[in-house]
Design a protein around this motif. Structure first.
Motif, PDB file in Angstrom:
ATOM      1  N   ARG A  79      82.105  -9.233  24.825  1.00  0.00           N
ATOM      2  CA  ARG A  79      83.316  -9.155  24.906  1.00  0.00           C
ATOM      3  C   ARG A  79      83.638  -8.446  26.324  1.00  0.00           C
ATOM      4  N   ASP A  83      85.942  -9.808  29.274  1.00  0.00           N
ATOM      5  CA  ASP A  83      86.952  -9.252  29.969  1.00  0.00           C
ATOM      6  C   ASP A  83      86.919  -8.766  31.439  1.00  0.00           C
ATOM      7  N   ARG A  84      85.540  -8.806  31.578  1.00  0.00           N
ATOM      8  CA  ARG A  84      85.336  -8.731  33.435  1.00  0.00           C
ATOM      9  C   ARG A  84      85.573 -10.063  34.030  1.00  0.00           C
ATOM     10  N   SER A  87      89.299 -10.290  34.208  1.00  0.00           N
ATOM     11  CA  SER A  87      89.898  -9.289  35.194  1.00  0.00           C
ATOM     12  C   SER A  87      89.678  -9.722  36.645  1.00  0.00           C
ATOM     13  N   ARG A 155      92.103  -6.937  21.598  1.00  0.00           N
ATOM     14  CA  ARG A 155      92.455  -6.095  22.712  1.00  0.00           C
ATOM     15  C   ARG A 155      91.083  -5.914  23.650  1.00  0.00           C
ATOM     16  N   PRO A 156      91.318  -6.173  25.108  1.00  0.00           N
ATOM     17  CA  PRO A 156      89.977  -6.067  25.831  1.00  0.00           C
ATOM     18  C   PRO A 156      89.554  -4.575  25.721  1.00  0.00           C
ATOM     19  N   ARG A 159      88.803  -1.988  30.131  1.00  0.00           N
ATOM     20  CA  ARG A 159      90.312  -1.791  30.945  1.00  0.00           C
ATOM     21  C   ARG A 159      90.277  -0.920  32.208  1.00  0.00           C
ATOM     22  N   TYR A 222      83.124  -0.556  33.954  1.00  0.00           N
ATOM     23  CA  TYR A 222      82.056  -1.155  32.863  1.00  0.00           C
ATOM     24  C   TYR A 222      81.232  -0.241  32.488  1.00  0.00           C
TER      25      TYR A 222
END
Length: 300
Positions: A79, A83-84, A87, A155-156, A159, A222
């Protein structure tokens, strides 16, 4: 219909359970086996039973700490990497939005214009000072989105701190800790960030410079998020392992699971859907119970 007490009792006597997500959307995405965007209690139990069995790599019918943590690390990594990627993609889009003349460079003037708009948005009474006690601003057209259809989205996990609310804004720009930010203090932080991003010192930012600076901050976030999640997973195992014997049974595993299901099944009909009213969280239990519940009910 109300949640079937017989089904719950039967499930608790069988071995399976991982803490459930922090939103109706997240819990549906995680456990909706047939993909119909509607999660029944029976489907929830079945999905968690499958996950428990997959996590129990030594097939002894219980989860040990290393199994529990390793399973979550795998899901978390998948996940967070997604997400990275999202972004970084958004950062390229943001660069092009700031680069108004499309010359593949961001000038100091273009960056300052973005900052000016951001400060004005946060400075609701237009006195040139933003206070930590100020309410969060609301963008026009977003004050009431009650008519919007809920979206099925996770949801990420990764963040970045936001500057679109007062807490995030103060965290970044209140450098002297006096709980207020004027334009001079705000601009000083922006100037320092521009200079740091402008690696070759030519007074403009290329897309590569802009994205690399963001990636540096993103990777630091991260690592912080990953380490925090792993530590919390060890804590969560200890909370769920009620008898503290180092083996989590399905009974123990499902205690937090049923709490989560009941929390989001706000109509009490045995189903979780996006149309269900959002739960109202209350702090009425003891401090120790609150801590255990919050620790057990993380977003996995």
């Amino acid at each position: 219909m109300k949640i079937n007490s017989v089904l719950i009792a039967t499930a608790l006597l069988s071995p399976l359970a991982m803490a459930a997500p922090h939103s109706a959307s997240g819990i549906i995405l995680t456990y909706d086996l047939d993909g119909n965007e509607k999660l029944s209690l029976e489907e929830f139990v079945d999905a968690r039973r499958q996950r428990f069995a997959a996590t129990d790599t030594n097939h002894n019918g219980t989860l040990e700490e290393d199994e529990y943590v390793y399973e979550w690390e795998g899901k978390m990594t998948t996940r967070m990497q997604a997400d990275r990627k999202a972004s970084v993609k958004q950062t390229h889009i943001r660069f092009n939005a700031i680069d108004k003349d499309d010359n593949k460079q961001i000038t100091k003037a273009e960056m300052d214009a973005v900052g000016e708009r951001g400060f004005d948005f946060m400075d609701q009474n237009k006195d040139g000072v933003i206070l930590a006690s100020d309410p969060d601003p609301v963008r026009e057209g977003r004050a009431d989105n009650s008519d919007d259809k809920p979206k099925l989205e996770q949801r990420p996990m990764l963040r970045m701190p936001t500057t679109h609310n007062i807490e995030g804004f103060m965290g970044l720009y209140d450098t002297n800790g006096d709980e207020k930010v004027d334009k001079a203090e705000f601009q000083a932080v922006r100037d320092e960030q521009f200079a740091r991003t402008d690696e070759n010192g030519d007074g403009v930012l290329t897309e590569q410079e802009y994205v690399l600076e963001f990636e540096d901050r993103l990777d630091a976030q991260y690592e912080k998020t990953y380490d925090g999640q792993v530590k919390q997973t060890y804590v969560r195992f200890g909370v769920l392992d009620k008898d503290e014997n180092g083996h989590m049974t399905f009974n123990e595993y499902m205690q937090s699971g049923f709490r989560s299901f009941s929390r989001y099944d706000t109509t009490g009909d045995g189903f979780i859907t996006l149309d269900d009213p959002a739960p109202v969280f209350k702090r009425e239990s003891t401090e120790s119970d609150d801590k255990a519940t919050q620790t057990a009910s993380v977003n996995n």
